[in-house]
Design a protein around this motif. Structure first.
Motif, PDB file in Angstrom:
ATOM      1  N   LYS A   1       0.830  -1.213   0.000  1.00 14.74           N
ATOM      2  CA  LYS A   1       0.000   0.000   0.000  1.00 14.74           C
ATOM      3  C   LYS A   1       0.862   1.260   0.000  1.00 14.74           C
ATOM      4  O   LYS A   1       0.654   2.164  -0.801  1.00 14.74           O
TER       5      LYS A   1
ATOM      6  N   VAL B   1       2.651   1.892  -3.247  1.00 12.35           N
ATOM      7  CA  VAL B   1       1.744   2.449  -4.259  1.00 12.35           C
ATOM      8  C   VAL B   1       1.448   3.916  -3.943  1.00 12.35           C
ATOM      9  O   VAL B   1       1.482   4.769  -4.840  1.00 12.35           O
TER      10      VAL B   1
ATOM     11  N   VAL C   1      -5.128  -1.976  -3.050  1.00  5.89           N
ATOM     12  CA  VAL C   1      -3.909  -2.720  -3.360  1.00  5.89           C
ATOM     13  C   VAL C   1      -4.035  -4.121  -2.778  1.00  5.89           C
ATOM     14  O   VAL C   1      -4.497  -4.296  -1.648  1.00  5.89           O
TER      15      VAL C   1
ATOM     16  N   ASN D   1      -0.128  -6.208  -6.644  1.00  3.11           N
ATOM     17  CA  ASN D   1       1.292  -6.065  -6.337  1.00  3.11           C
ATOM     18  C   ASN D   1       1.887  -7.439  -6.018  1.00  3.11           C
ATOM     19  O   ASN D   1       1.163  -8.366  -5.679  1.00  3.11           O
TER      20      ASN D   1
END
Lengths: 291, 291
Positions: B55, B58, B182, B213
């Motif tokens: 997270k 990102v 995410v 991810n």
């Protein structure tokens, strides 16, 4: 201005208006609530600072290791927003029975029972959108309203961080034996693990030890070491803060799959490096909590 | 007995005793507080269900991508117990100035500022042992008492889950443009990502999209694919729940190191598969929020 001071003010504003007719003050954040009375010899918390480091994996395998030693074990999943233990044990479709106002935990083996928020939700995709006081109430119920029976151990899997869940169980649970801290070797994870150590010490609980998870990885194709999260960060933190180091568990695709497929890794008894590593960590832990 | 009903009762018991002399009711969980007034065109939340899925990575890269497009960007780290953004930007030793009762955010570039709990702590190992109401107060202050200046975007990095932090920012922030979710491809992570989607929808916010991810990994030695967390779980969830899929970012030891070393990966402009993947995800996101 210090932000802390102002927040203390706002928090007090929310809790001080308990007039004569105010309901039960036991949820009040400022006063310590009495510990609940449940029949358990040792409560063990499994904590991390950062999420996604393998806390639930350690909790599940520790609970099985203790049960394999003949102990009566309860496994309590306190990750209310993201309970993963039912999925990791292939129990996500189970719903607990309610007998005589008590919730029956899910019995995994004759001496191992599990309770999780996931068992109480209408389906596996419903989010639990709760603030702290709701979670405090739920945690109390998981302790008092669940028919755990007489337990040698209650292993408690916590969500990441040092917020409501960790603080509530640290204040409510009797016979706290200590906490296991799980981290990866990554610096950002170790930093949060150190915060978890300091949290545990502030609660006047012993740190049973640090487990370094996702520690090194061997490529399953060429056997070469892949340096993904690094190695040794957990062990160094244990030395720096003078707490026991329980061992390292490598990053292994097989272990990831075991979690997704609902089979606890330690039950597989495959004689691999990963299996021996996790078995050794769990034996170290069992030896420490039984000593 | 349904545990939910009983918890609702306990929560209400804690909040209903607001007599005539009761202090500000704006922290009351039942009533919606008014949104704060800050000069920002678009607030974007970055959420996950599970922790450790990337997270913060990102959030950081999205903030830099928006700033590279010439926007004025604020990056707000709301992971109060485990703030990692200062470490990821090499800013962990910074302390904000306080000018005329307003907290000055840390200016990373001319058009990118950052605020985090980490900047307000005495040292990097102090745990923040706070219950929900304390966190609510801190989040309000991060919005109103920080001198963000006029912002085009405020990117908000949240801790895992759907608890106090997520609920508070969803209720307080003005001009919410939507949320980025995410996840890793792992089933336990995707399950929690779906909960995050449903949380966002309940807040009547659009889901800007899902980022997958740690999606596949190539061994840096032999180049073979290592199936660590699997692949495709995030994309399937996006299809199933009819939300945009923003792209996949592979698991790459270099990206892990960038985080530990305080260098945002997107700034490196190395023409690798990972760099192209993350740049593409960010461009997709920028295009979506600017449309």
């Amino acid at each position: 201005m210090t932000p802390q001071r102002s927040q203390v003010h706002e928090t007090r504003a929310e809790t001080q208006n308990n007039g004569p007719s105010a309901p039960s003050p036991r949820l009040e954040p400022r006063g310590l609530p009495p510990r609940v009375e449940i029949d358990v010899k040792h409560v063990i918390l499994v904590l991390s600072g950062k999420g996604g480091v393998g806390k639930s994996t350690v909790s599940v395998n520790l609970a099985f290791a203790l049960a394999n030693h003949g102990r009566n074990v309860g496994l309590l999943d306190l990750d209310i927003h993201g309970p993963s233990i039912p999925k990791m044990l292939g129990l996500e479709d189970q719903r607990p029975a309610v007998l005589d106002k008590a919730i029956e935990p899910i019995h995994v083996t004759g001496n191992l029972s599990v309770m999780s928020m996931a068992f109480l939700l209408p389906d596996s995709t419903s989010p639990v959108i709760w603030r702290g006081p709701m979670k405090m109430g739920a945690i109390r119920q998981f302790l008092t309203d669940v028919n755990w029976g007489p337990l040698d151990y209650l292993v408690v899997d916590l969500p990441p961080g040092t917020g409501d869940e960790a603080l509530t169980i640290a204040q409510l649970a009797p016979n706290l034996r200590g906490a296991v801290i799980v981290t990866t070797p990554q610096e950002v994870a170790v930093l949060d693990a150190i915060k978890a150590i300091r949290f545990v010490e502030k609660q006047e609980m012993p740190v049973l030890g640090i487990v370094e998870n996702m520690s090194g990885m061997a490529c399953p194709h060429c056997g070469e070491t892949v340096d993904l999260f690094g190695k040794g960060g957990g062990e160094r933190a244990a030395q720096d803060f003078d707490v026991p180091f329980l061992g390292s568990i490598p990053l292994d695709p097989e272990m990831m799959r075991a979690g997704d497929e609902g089979r606890p890794y330690i039950l597989r008894h495959a004689d691999t490096l990963t299996w021996r590593a996790i078995a050794e960590v769990m034996e170290n832990l069992v030896a420490r909590v039984e000593s």
